[in-house]
Design a protein around this motif. Structure first.
Motif, PDB file in Angstrom:
ATOM      1  N   THR A   1      -5.579  -5.391   5.516  1.00  0.00           N
ATOM      2  CA  THR A   1      -4.875  -4.249   4.940  1.00  0.00           C
ATOM      3  C   THR A   1      -5.744  -3.007   4.832  1.00  0.00           C
ATOM      4  N   HIS A   2      -7.019  -3.195   4.497  1.00  0.00           N
ATOM      5  CA  HIS A   2      -7.880  -2.038   4.290  1.00  0.00           C
ATOM      6  C   HIS A   2      -9.330  -2.471   4.195  1.00  0.00           C
TER       7      HIS A   2
ATOM      8  N   VAL B   1      -7.616   2.452   5.738  1.00  0.00           N
ATOM      9  CA  VAL B   1      -6.358   1.725   5.606  1.00  0.00           C
ATOM     10  C   VAL B   1      -5.865   1.396   7.007  1.00  0.00           C
TER      11      VAL B   1
ATOM     12  N   ILE C   1      -2.764   0.330  -4.207  1.00  0.00           N
ATOM     13  CA  ILE C   1      -2.774  -0.996  -3.593  1.00  0.00           C
ATOM     14  C   ILE C   1      -2.315  -2.004  -4.637  1.00  0.00           C
TER      15      ILE C   1
ATOM     16  N   LEU D   1       0.838  -1.194   0.000  1.00  0.00           N
ATOM     17  CA  LEU D   1       0.000   0.000   0.000  1.00  0.00           C
ATOM     18  C   LEU D   1       0.876   1.247   0.000  1.00  0.00           C
TER      19      LEU D   1
END
Length: 120
Positions: A76-77, A91, A47, A13
């Protein structure tokens, strides 16, 4: 430019700018996966490895999906399922350097009950 990744590095990211405030939420999902979370306009976070190396979890009102790496399991998000103009995505800041995490003010949010910040 701030770059982070899941534990195994399959998901990478890049933030569009430096966050100054993050949120630590106590909702039923966030209290399990942790945080803190930083927010950006949907599509502005770069990403890599998504969606080929990720899996998603959709809960409740089915408005967002929480994304994690298929290999190491790190969240991750999250992203909206049906993004509208100006939509946000979250995020997981834990995927970035300890220095960045330490530099960001973390606000506590009561997502479990009142939907208000607890530290105003």
């Amino acid at each position: 430019m701030h770059q982070g990744s899941c534990h195994c590095g399959n998901i990478r990211l890049t933030l569009p700018d430096t966050p100054t405030v993050a949120t630590s939420c106590n909702c039923s999902l966030c209290r399990r996966i942790g945080g803190p979370w930083v927010y950006f306009e949907f599509g502005t976070v770069k990403i890599e490895g998504h969606p080929a190396s990720t899996t998603e979890y959709v809960q409740g009102d089915r408005t967002m999906r929480t994304i994690r790496c298929q290999t190491c399991g790190c969240v991750t998000h999250w992203e909206p399922i049906n993004p509208e103009p100006g939509a946000k995505q979250g995020v997981h800041l834990g995927n970035f350097s300890p220095e960045l995490i330490a530099s960001v003010r973390v606000r506590r949010f009561d997502g479990a009950d009142t939907w208000t910040f607890l530290d105003e």
